[in-house]
Structure formats: C-alpha cells, structure tokens
Write a protein that holds these residues in place. Structure first.
Motif, PDB file in Angstrom:
ATOM      1  N   HIS A 229      -8.959  37.388  47.629  1.00  0.00           N
ATOM      2  CA  HIS A 229      -8.554  36.025  47.300  1.00  0.00           C
ATOM      3  C   HIS A 229      -9.540  35.468  46.279  1.00  0.00           C
ATOM      4  O   HIS A 229     -10.560  36.093  45.996  1.00  0.00           O
ATOM      5  CB  HIS A 229      -8.506  35.150  48.544  1.00  0.00           C
TER       6      HIS A 229
ATOM      7  N   ARG B 211      -4.286  33.603  45.671  1.00  0.00           N
ATOM      8  CA  ARG B 211      -4.459  32.935  46.954  1.00  0.00           C
ATOM      9  C   ARG B 211      -5.896  32.453  47.061  1.00  0.00           C
ATOM     10  O   ARG B 211      -6.801  33.039  46.481  1.00  0.00           O
ATOM     11  CB  ARG B 211      -4.095  33.867  48.104  1.00  0.00           C
TER      12      ARG B 211
ATOM     13  N   PRO C 225      -6.072  37.345  52.618  1.00  0.00           N
ATOM     14  CA  PRO C 225      -4.668  37.625  52.928  1.00  0.00           C
ATOM     15  C   PRO C 225      -4.460  37.918  54.409  1.00  0.00           C
ATOM     16  O   PRO C 225      -5.368  38.332  55.123  1.00  0.00           O
ATOM     17  CB  PRO C 225      -4.373  38.863  52.089  1.00  0.00           C
ATOM     18  N   ALA C 226      -3.226  37.684  54.850  1.00  0.00           N
ATOM     19  CA  ALA C 226      -2.836  38.077  56.205  1.00  0.00           C
ATOM     20  C   ALA C 226      -2.759  39.606  56.248  1.00  0.00           C
ATOM     21  O   ALA C 226      -2.753  40.274  55.217  1.00  0.00           O
ATOM     22  CB  ALA C 226      -1.478  37.467  56.547  1.00  0.00           C
TER      23      ALA C 226
ATOM     24  N   GLU D 150       2.095  40.778  54.413  1.00  0.00           N
ATOM     25  CA  GLU D 150       2.668  39.724  53.574  1.00  0.00           C
ATOM     26  C   GLU D 150       4.110  40.092  53.246  1.00  0.00           C
ATOM     27  O   GLU D 150       4.390  41.180  52.747  1.00  0.00           O
ATOM     28  CB  GLU D 150       1.868  39.576  52.286  1.00  0.00           C
TER      29      GLU D 150
ATOM     30  N   THR E 207      10.112  34.261  63.316  1.00  0.00           N
ATOM     31  CA  THR E 207       8.649  34.142  63.226  1.00  0.00           C
ATOM     32  C   THR E 207       8.123  32.771  63.604  1.00  0.00           C
ATOM     33  O   THR E 207       6.934  32.626  63.886  1.00  0.00           O
ATOM     34  CB  THR E 207       8.160  34.454  61.799  1.00  0.00           C
TER      35      THR E 207
ATOM     36  N   LEU F 290       7.809  30.475  61.484  1.00  0.00           N
ATOM     37  CA  LEU F 290       7.041  30.048  60.316  1.00  0.00           C
ATOM     38  C   LEU F 290       7.945  29.371  59.292  1.00  0.00           C
ATOM     39  O   LEU F 290       9.135  29.655  59.229  1.00  0.00           O
ATOM     40  CB  LEU F 290       6.360  31.250  59.660  1.00  0.00           C
TER      41      LEU F 290
ATOM     42  N   ARG G  54       2.156  30.961  57.547  1.00  0.00           N
ATOM     43  CA  ARG G  54       1.227  32.009  57.942  1.00  0.00           C
ATOM     44  C   ARG G  54       1.021  31.898  59.444  1.00  0.00           C
ATOM     45  O   ARG G  54       0.791  30.809  59.961  1.00  0.00           O
ATOM     46  CB  ARG G  54      -0.088  31.805  57.200  1.00  0.00           C
ATOM     47  N   SER G  55       1.097  33.028  60.138  1.00  0.00           N
ATOM     48  CA  SER G  55       0.902  32.993  61.588  1.00  0.00           C
ATOM     49  C   SER G  55      -0.537  32.616  61.916  1.00  0.00           C
ATOM     50  O   SER G  55      -1.457  32.881  61.139  1.00  0.00           O
ATOM     51  CB  SER G  55       1.262  34.344  62.213  1.00  0.00           C
TER      52      SER G  55
ATOM     53  N   GLY H 250      -3.138  35.254  61.731  1.00  0.00           N
ATOM     54  CA  GLY H 250      -3.362  35.914  60.442  1.00  0.00           C
ATOM     55  C   GLY H 250      -2.638  37.239  60.311  1.00  0.00           C
ATOM     56  O   GLY H 250      -2.920  38.007  59.406  1.00  0.00           O
TER      57      GLY H 250
ATOM     58  N   GLU I  38       2.206  36.626  56.824  1.00  0.00           N
ATOM     59  CA  GLU I  38       2.351  35.495  55.908  1.00  0.00           C
ATOM     60  C   GLU I  38       3.680  35.649  55.182  1.00  0.00           C
ATOM     61  O   GLU I  38       4.000  36.715  54.669  1.00  0.00           O
ATOM     62  CB  GLU I  38       1.212  35.467  54.901  1.00  0.00           C
TER      63      GLU I  38
ATOM     64  N   ARG J  11       5.894  34.355  52.046  1.00  0.00           N
ATOM     65  CA  ARG J  11       5.743  33.707  50.740  1.00  0.00           C
ATOM     66  C   ARG J  11       7.039  33.883  49.965  1.00  0.00           C
ATOM     67  O   ARG J  11       7.458  35.005  49.721  1.00  0.00           O
ATOM     68  CB  ARG J  11       4.586  34.326  49.959  1.00  0.00           C
TER      69      ARG J  11
END
Length: 161
Positions: free
Chosen positions: A38, A69, A73-74, A77, A102, A104, A109-110, A113, A116, A118
């Motif tokens: 990131h 990001r 990151p999760a 993704e 999910t 979400l 994002r959970s 982690g 995610e 997107r």
C-alpha cells in the motif's frame, strides 16, 4: 500511522530512484505499493517534497487511480466489473449476491481483513461478461454458482480462493 525506520529507508530509496525521472510520480507510487502492499499516508509528505508538489496533489493522484490503496491489502481482493457490458450480462445481480453473502458494501472490507470488495469499471473482458478479478486472476462469464464457488474458499477461515 507512522512508518517504521525500515519503511522510511525503503521509501527514501524508491524516491531517489524515481524523482528525477520525467513523470516519475506514478512509477514511484506503484513501486511503493509493490514494496509495502500500500502507499501509507505517512509517506505523502516526503513524496510531495521530492516532486515539488503539495500533499493534496499527491493524495489527488492516489485517490484518482483505483489501484492505489492507503492501507495493507486484505488476504483476498475481489473486483467485480461494473461497466456497461458486464451490467448488461448480470453483474448487478452478482453484486447483490456478493453483498448478501458477505455483508459488505460494494467497496467493503471484512473486519478480519480476509476479504475486500472493490468495484472496477472495466477489466477489458467485455466479450466474456460478466467478469471479476479475484486476487489478480480474471474469471469470466461468471454466474451465481461460479461466484459462490469462488467465495467459498475466501470465506473459510484461512481459505484460499
């Protein structure tokens, strides 16, 4: 969140490698993300200073491009294409299914982690719509059963997609 001494040194080396390169900001930001996973917000002042830009200008570039990001990151993704070709072939129903399965939002994002979501607005797989990227791997002509199968590994504890 502050940077570790190791992160600061690595970012400084990357800045040094890119700051004299014409148009070097984008390659630098990609290099930082490749290195750290990131682009930490704490790196913005040093990057801005090196390129003689304001922090707002650097943040503007980071927020404009969806690939950058500002947090690690999760583990997994999932990027569901939301462009017209995929919409016409059912991506909105898949998005609803993702939200339901999910819990979400479209760009969520959970808490652990692990996953995610997107949205993306074209994967270049229009002829194979609807499409998604899961951990960088393209999956095309997705239907509900395929989506469920892909999610099954992601939602299991420590699962691999």
């Amino acid at each position: 969140m502050s940077l570790t001494a190791e992160q600061q040194a690595r970012i400084a080396a990357l800045v040094s490698d890119h700051q004299t390169q014409p148009g070097g900001l984008l390659p630098l930001l990609h290099a930082v993300q490749d290195e750290l996973g990131h682009v930490p917000d704490a790196a913005t002042p040093d990057i801005a200073r090196a390129f003689r830009l304001s922090r707002a200008e650097v943040r503007g570039v980071l927020s404009f491009y969806h690939d950058f990001r500002d947090e690690p990151p999760a583990r997994h993704e999932l990027r569901l294409c939301r462009a017209e070709a995929c919409q016409s072939m059912g991506s909105e129903a898949l998005a609803q299914r993702l939200r339901a399965r999910t819990g979400l939002d479209d760009a969520g994002r959970s808490a652990d982690g692990g996953l995610e979501l997107r949205p993306v607005y074209c994967l270049g797989a229009c002829a194979c719509a609807p499409a998604l990227l899961l951990d960088g791997e393209l999956h095309a002509r997705i239907d509900a059963a395929m989506l469920d199968a892909l999610l099954a590994g992601c939602l299991e504890e420590g699962g691999a997609c």
